[in-house]
Design an enzyme around this catalytic site. Structure first.
Site, PDB file in Angstrom:
ATOM      1  N   LEU A  92      -4.199  -9.213   2.637  1.00 41.26           N
ATOM      2  CA  LEU A  92      -4.344 -10.630   3.012  1.00 41.26           C
ATOM      3  C   LEU A  92      -5.450 -10.793   4.053  1.00 41.26           C
ATOM      4  CD1 LEU A  92      -0.551 -11.300   3.062  1.00 41.26           C
ATOM      5  CD2 LEU A  92      -2.197 -12.564   1.655  1.00 41.26           C
ATOM      6  N   ASN A 106       5.858  -6.681   6.935  1.00 38.35           N
ATOM      7  CA  ASN A 106       5.619  -5.934   5.696  1.00 38.35           C
ATOM      8  C   ASN A 106       6.529  -4.713   5.680  1.00 38.35           C
ATOM      9  OD1 ASN A 106       4.197  -5.039   3.296  1.00 38.35           O
ATOM     10  ND2 ASN A 106       3.126  -3.549   4.588  1.00 38.35           N
ATOM     11  N   HIS A 108       6.767  -0.888   4.089  1.00 41.95           N
ATOM     12  CA  HIS A 108       5.824   0.104   3.532  1.00 41.95           C
ATOM     13  C   HIS A 108       6.549   1.442   3.357  1.00 41.95           C
ATOM     14  CE1 HIS A 108       1.926   1.872   2.720  1.00 41.95           C
ATOM     15  NE2 HIS A 108       2.313   2.903   3.452  1.00 41.95           N
ATOM     16  N   ASP A 140      -1.064  -7.321  10.695  1.00 38.71           N
ATOM     17  CA  ASP A 140      -2.286  -7.778  11.362  1.00 38.71           C
ATOM     18  C   ASP A 140      -3.436  -7.765  10.354  1.00 38.71           C
ATOM     19  OD1 ASP A 140      -3.092  -5.165  11.120  1.00 38.71           O
ATOM     20  OD2 ASP A 140      -3.039  -4.700  13.254  1.00 38.71           O
ATOM     21  N   GLY A 142      -5.607  -5.583   9.671  1.00 41.48           N
ATOM     22  CA  GLY A 142      -5.908  -4.294   9.037  1.00 41.48           C
ATOM     23  C   GLY A 142      -4.968  -4.016   7.867  1.00 41.48           C
ATOM     24  N   ASP A 144      -1.954  -1.974   6.799  1.00 42.27           N
ATOM     25  CA  ASP A 144      -0.821  -1.174   7.278  1.00 42.27           C
ATOM     26  C   ASP A 144      -1.015  -0.688   8.714  1.00 42.27           C
ATOM     27  OD1 ASP A 144       0.343  -1.535   4.746  1.00 42.27           O
ATOM     28  OD2 ASP A 144      -0.626   0.248   3.963  1.00 42.27           O
TER      29      ASP A 144
HETATM   30  C1  GAR Z   1       8.299  -0.870  -2.049  1.00 42.82           C
HETATM   31  O1  GAR Z   1       8.555   0.511  -2.026  1.00 42.82           O
HETATM   32  C2  GAR Z   1       7.393  -1.260  -0.882  1.00 42.82           C
HETATM   33  O2  GAR Z   1       7.626  -0.508   0.262  1.00 42.82           O
HETATM   34  C3  GAR Z   1       6.045  -0.970  -1.485  1.00 42.82           C
HETATM   35  O3  GAR Z   1       6.131  -1.457  -2.789  1.00 42.82           O
HETATM   36  C4  GAR Z   1       7.468  -1.261  -3.269  1.00 42.82           C
HETATM   37  C5  GAR Z   1       7.956  -2.546  -3.888  1.00 42.82           C
HETATM   38  O4  GAR Z   1       9.151  -2.333  -4.554  1.00 42.82           O
HETATM   39  N1  GAR Z   1       5.004  -1.594  -0.730  1.00 42.82           N
HETATM   40  C6  GAR Z   1       3.812  -1.033  -0.537  1.00 42.82           C
HETATM   41  O5  GAR Z   1       3.471   0.036  -1.025  1.00 42.82           O
HETATM   42  C7  GAR Z   1       2.865  -1.852   0.328  1.00 42.82           C
HETATM   43  N2  GAR Z   1       1.728  -1.079   0.702  1.00 42.82           N
HETATM   44  P1  GAR Z   1      10.041  -3.540  -5.067  1.00 42.82           P
HETATM   45  O6  GAR Z   1       9.087  -4.475  -5.824  1.00 42.82           O
HETATM   46  O7  GAR Z   1      11.024  -2.893  -5.990  1.00 42.82           O
HETATM   47  O8  GAR Z   1      10.676  -4.207  -3.871  1.00 42.82           O
END
Ligand code: GAR
Length: 194
Positions: A92, A106, A108, A140, A142, A144
């Site tokens: 974003l 978020n 992660h 923020d 950046g 992650d």
């Molecule tokens: C989750 O594991 C989340 O942490 C990751 O995407 C997956 C979504 O799963 N996010 C990232 O990698 C962001 N960089 P979901 O659609 O089953 O909730």
């Protein structure tokens, strides 16, 4: 009771776990809308729970900033107290992030700052790590890099495939996200250091 908008790009298992929690009248957060950058399969969970959805595809816009402006307008229409990125896989731009500073979190699938980016689970396996985990952080400008709210460790077993490890991580994510949103609602967490 706080109002929450959730943004997703994928299967939405984190969204579903929040929707289930918020069925309990004692849970202090209500999902008021779910948005995506595409027709994500997870939007079906919102429809099942009769929660408003919106899709704003970057393909319709000349620049990322214009896309983010429309996405932001859709989010703000619902006047959320908190916006949760739950598997939202687009970065974003600053105009979106700065408008929601302190209200945008978020989830992660790694112990940040390790394994940033879109392939955190695969990257942890490829690096031969013996543990990884989950991080929930403020967003923020950046990728992650925002201030960390909470982390939880997940061990990596020798036989783990990416899919198996990601499923184990998601189980932890579902609980950690629900409890973090609850703590934010009860103002039990320190605010973002602005
Ligand atoms: C989750 O594991 C989340 O942490 C990751 O995407 C997956 C979504 O799963 N996010 C990232 O990698 C962001 N960089 P979901 O659609 O089953 O909730």
């Amino acid at each position: 009771m706080i109002s929450v908008v959730v943004l997703i790009s994928g299967s939405g298992s984190n969204l579903l776990s929040l929707l289930k929690k918020s069925e309990n009248p004692l849970y202090p957060a209500k999902i008021v809308a779910v948005g995506s950058d595409k027709n994500a399969p997870g939007l079906e969970h919102a429809e099942l729970y009769e929660v408003d959805t919106f899709v704003v595809s970057p393909k319709r816009f000349a620049t990322k900033e214009l896309w983010a402006e429309t996405l932001l307008a859709n989010v703000q229409h619902h006047q959320p107290d908190l916006v949760v990125l739950a598997g939202f896989m687009k970065v974003l731009p600053a105009n979106f992030v700065s408008a929601l500073k302190g209200k945008l979190i978020n989830i992660h699938p790694s112990l940040l700052p390790e394994f940033k980016g879109a392939h955190a689970v695969r990257d942890a396996l490829q690096a031969g790590a013996t543990k990884t985990g989950v991080t929930i952080h403020y967003v923020d400008e950046g990728v992650d890099t925002g201030e960390i709210i909470v982390q939880s460790e997940v061990s990596i077993e020798p036989k783990d495939t990416e899919a198996v490890l990601h499923e184990r991580i998601k189980k932890i994510e579902h609980e950690l996200l629900a409890s973090t949103v609850e703590q934010i609602a009860y103002k039990q967490l320190p605010a973002l250091k602005l």
